[in-house]
Write an enzyme that holds these catalytic residues in place. Structure first.
Site, short mmCIF file in Angstrom:
data_model
loop_
_atom_site.label_atom_id
_atom_site.label_comp_id
_atom_site.label_asym_id
_atom_site.label_seq_id
_atom_site.Cartn_x
_atom_site.Cartn_y
_atom_site.Cartn_z
N HIS A 186 -3.92 6.95 0.96
CA HIS A 186 -4.14 5.64 0.34
C HIS A 186 -5.57 5.22 0.68
CE1 HIS A 186 -4.28 1.41 -0.26
NE2 HIS A 186 -4.11 1.11 1.01
N CYS B 277 0.82 -1.22 0.00
CA CYS B 277 0.00 0.00 0.00
C CYS B 277 0.85 1.26 0.00
CB CYS B 277 -0.92 0.02 1.22
SG CYS B 277 -1.94 -1.45 1.32
N ASN C 218 -10.07 -0.93 -2.48
CA ASN C 218 -8.66 -0.67 -2.15
C ASN C 218 -7.80 -1.21 -3.28
OD1 ASN C 218 -6.02 -1.05 -1.17
ND2 ASN C 218 -6.70 -1.31 0.94
N1 ACO Z 1 -19.36 -9.97 5.16
C1 ACO Z 1 -20.09 -10.28 6.23
N2 ACO Z 1 -19.57 -10.62 7.42
C2 ACO Z 1 -18.24 -10.61 7.52
C3 ACO Z 1 -17.40 -10.28 6.45
C4 ACO Z 1 -18.02 -9.96 5.22
N3 ACO Z 1 -17.31 -9.62 4.13
N4 ACO Z 1 -16.11 -10.36 6.86
C5 ACO Z 1 -16.14 -10.72 8.14
N5 ACO Z 1 -17.42 -10.87 8.55
C6 ACO Z 1 -17.92 -11.26 9.87
C7 ACO Z 1 -16.90 -11.98 10.70
O1 ACO Z 1 -16.88 -13.36 10.37
C8 ACO Z 1 -17.40 -11.74 12.09
O2 ACO Z 1 -18.45 -12.63 12.37
P1 ACO Z 1 -18.64 -13.23 13.87
O3 ACO Z 1 -18.89 -12.04 14.72
O4 ACO Z 1 -19.79 -14.13 13.69
O5 ACO Z 1 -17.35 -13.92 14.18
C9 ACO Z 1 -18.00 -10.33 11.99
O6 ACO Z 1 -18.23 -10.08 10.61
C10 ACO Z 1 -17.11 -9.24 12.55
O7 ACO Z 1 -15.79 -9.48 12.08
P2 ACO Z 1 -14.62 -8.56 12.48
O8 ACO Z 1 -13.38 -8.98 11.79
O9 ACO Z 1 -14.60 -8.42 13.95
O10 ACO Z 1 -15.13 -7.21 11.83
P3 ACO Z 1 -14.61 -5.77 12.03
O11 ACO Z 1 -15.71 -4.93 12.54
O12 ACO Z 1 -13.29 -5.72 12.72
O13 ACO Z 1 -14.37 -5.32 10.52
C11 ACO Z 1 -12.62 -5.01 8.94
C12 ACO Z 1 -13.46 -6.02 9.70
C13 ACO Z 1 -13.53 -4.20 7.99
C14 ACO Z 1 -11.58 -5.73 8.11
C15 ACO Z 1 -11.98 -4.07 9.99
O14 ACO Z 1 -11.22 -4.79 10.92
C16 ACO Z 1 -11.14 -3.03 9.38
O15 ACO Z 1 -11.65 -2.04 8.88
N6 ACO Z 1 -9.80 -3.22 9.41
C17 ACO Z 1 -8.87 -2.38 8.75
C18 ACO Z 1 -8.19 -3.20 7.76
C19 ACO Z 1 -8.31 -2.63 6.38
O16 ACO Z 1 -9.16 -1.87 6.03
N7 ACO Z 1 -7.39 -3.04 5.58
C20 ACO Z 1 -7.34 -2.57 4.26
C21 ACO Z 1 -6.24 -3.27 3.59
S1 ACO Z 1 -4.72 -2.92 4.32
C22 ACO Z 1 -4.40 -1.39 3.96
O17 ACO Z 1 -4.64 -0.94 2.88
C23 ACO Z 1 -3.83 -0.57 5.01
#
Ligand code: ACO
Length: 332
Positions: free
Chosen positions: A259, A114, A289
Site C-alpha cells: 500500500h 488502507c 496515498n
Molecule cells: N509542511 C510543513 N511542516 C509540517 C507539515 C507540512 N505539511 N506537517 C507538519 N509539519 C510540521 C509540524 O507542525 C512540526 O512542526 P514543529 O516542529 O514546529 O512542531 C514539524 O513539521 C514536524 O512534525 P512531525 O509530525 O513531528 O513530523 P514527522 O517528522 O513525524 O513527519 C509524518 C510527519 C510525515 C506524518 C510522519 O510522522 C510519518 O511519516 N508518519 C507515518 C504516517 C503516514 O504516512 N500515514 C499515511 C497514512 S496512513 C496509512 O496509509 C498507513
C-alpha cells in the site's frame, strides 16, 4: 477445491494534478518538507460531483474487465472498498452498479481503509473457492480531496492523500499452481482513534452539528509517528506470514506491492526484509496515498511496466486505520 486468480487489473486517475507547489499556495508547507517526509511530488484531485468513488471505480472496473476479456454481464458479485464513499449510506458498490448497468447482482462495501484491497481480495477468493461466484469485481476508489483540511491546520494529513481508483477481476481457475496462494487479515481496535475521522458519527446524540466543523473533528486525524512505528512492524510480519502460508521464500518473490502509504514506510519495509529496491513497487511520488485504491492502481502500472508477467510471484500488503493490516500472495 477451486482456486481464485486475478484475470484483469484496471485503474482510473483524475486529470487534475495538484503539485506540492500548488499546496504551498493553500497552506504553510514546502515541496522540500513533503518530499523529504513522504516522497510525494504530486497527487490527483477529483472533479467534485463527476469523479465520485463509484464513477471512478466503474472506469477502473471497465479497464480490468477489458483486460480479463469479460463483459460487465459476466460479473456475478461486486466488492467495493473505500473509506470515502459517495454517501454515508448506501455503500458505493450500489451506485457503481448503476454506472455499469449491473443491477441485480450482490454488492458488498468493505470499510477497511488502507487495508481495503487486501481484505477484499481475500473475501473474493473465499466466494470463488466455495463455488458461489465465478467472476467477482474487486473495486477500490477514494475521493480524499473533498474531506481534507487544506489549510495550515490540516497540513500534516492533507499533503499525504490523493484521489483515484483501481480494480481487479477475480475469477475461478483450475490451475493448482497459479492464482491467489494465501492471504491474511489483522486488526487491533485499541488504536482506532490514532487515525480516524471522528465526526459526524452515530456515536453522537446529534450525528452532525456546526460545532463539529468548529472543532475540526470532521477532518482526518492522524498520530503520524504512532502510525509509522506500527506500520513498519506490521507490514513485514504480514508479508512473511503470507509467504510462509504459500510455502514461498522471500527470495522467490518477484514483486512486492505495498500500500502506497508513505515512501519512508515503503523504504523501511524494504530494508527490514532486505528485498532488492527494484522488487518493491512505488508510485507514491505521482499519486500520493490513495488509500484502498493504491494497491490495484500500482498493480496495473506494474503490469504495464512489464514487472508482472505470467508466473510472477507477487505479494501485496497494507497497513492503515483501525489499525488494520494484512497481505496476499499471488502467482500470476
Ligand atoms: N509542511 C510543513 N511542516 C509540517 C507539515 C507540512 N505539511 N506537517 C507538519 N509539519 C510540521 C509540524 O507542525 C512540526 O512542526 P514543529 O516542529 O514546529 O512542531 C514539524 O513539521 C514536524 O512534525 P512531525 O509530525 O513531528 O513530523 P514527522 O517528522 O513525524 O513527519 C509524518 C510527519 C510525515 C506524518 C510522519 O510522522 C510519518 O511519516 N508518519 C507515518 C504516517 C503516514 O504516512 N500515514 C499515511 C497514512 S496512513 C496509512 O496509509 C498507513
Amino acid at each position: 477445491m477451486k482456486r481464485a486468480k486475478i484475470s484483469g487489473i484496471g485503474k482510473y486517475l483524475p486529470d487534475r494534478i495538484v503539485t506540492n507547489t500548488d499546496l504551498e499556495k493553500m497552506m504553510d508547507t514546502s515541496d522540500a518538507w513533503i518530499q523529504e517526509r513522504t516522497g510525494i511530488k504530486e497527487r490527483r484531485f477529483a472533479e467534485p460531483g463527476k469523479e465520485t468513488p463509484s464513477w471512478m471505480g466503474a472506469q477502473a472496473s471497465l479497464q480490468a474487465l477489458d483486460m480479463a476479456g469479460l463483459k460487465t454481464s459476466d460479473v456475478d458479485f461486486i466488492i467495493f472498498a473505500t473509506l470515502s464513499p459517495d454517501y454515508f449510506f448506501p455503500g458505493s458498490g450500489c451506485p457503481m452498479q448503476k454506472h455499469l448497468d449491473l443491477a441485480g447482482i450482490g454488492a458488498l462495501d468493505v470499510r477497511n481503509q488502507c487495508s481495503g484491497f487486501v481484505y477484499s481480495l481475500i473475501i473474493a477468493e473465499q466466494f470463488i473457492k466455495s463455488g458461489m461466484y465465478k467472476n467477482i469485481l474487486v473495486t477500490c476508489a477514494e475521493v480524499q480531496s473533498t474531506g481534507l483540511d487544506l489549510s495550515t491546520a490540516g497540513r500534516d494529513v492533507a499533503v499525504i492523500f490523493g484521489d483515484g481508483a483501481g480494480a481487479v477481476v477475480v475469477c475461478e481457475s483450475d490451475d493448482p499452481k497459479k492464482g491467489i496462494l494465501s492471504g491474511n487479515m489483522h486488526a487491533d481496535g485499541n488504536y482506532a482513534t490514532e487515525l480516524m475521522v471522528e465526526e459526524p458519527g452515530s456515536i453522537q446524540p446529534a450525528r452532525s452539528s456546526k460545532e463539529m466543523l468548529d472543532k475540526r473533528t470532521v477532518f482526518p486525524h492522524m498520530n503520524g509517528r504512532h502510525v509509522f512505528k506500527h506500520a513498519i512492524q506490521k507490514f513485514p510480519a504480514a508479508i512473511i506470514e503470507a509467504l510462509d502460508d504459500a510455502n514461498q521464500a522471500l527470495d522467490d518473490l518477484d514483486l512486492l506491492i505495498p500500500h502506497q502509504a508513505n515512501k519512508r514506510i515503503t523504504e523501511a519495509i524494504q530494508q527490514k526484509l532486505k528485498i532488492a529496491e527494484d522488487k518493491v513497487y512505488s508510485n507514491i511520488e505521482r499519486y500520493g496515498n490513495t488509500t484502498a485504491a493504491s494497491i490495484p492502481i500500482a498493480m496495473r502500472e506494474a503490469f504495464d511496466d512489464g514487472l508482472i508477467k505470467e508466473g510472477s510471484l507477487v505479494c501485496t500488503a497494507a497497513f492503515g486505520s483501525g489499525f488494520t493490516w494484512g497481505a496476499n500472495c499471488i502467482r500470476f
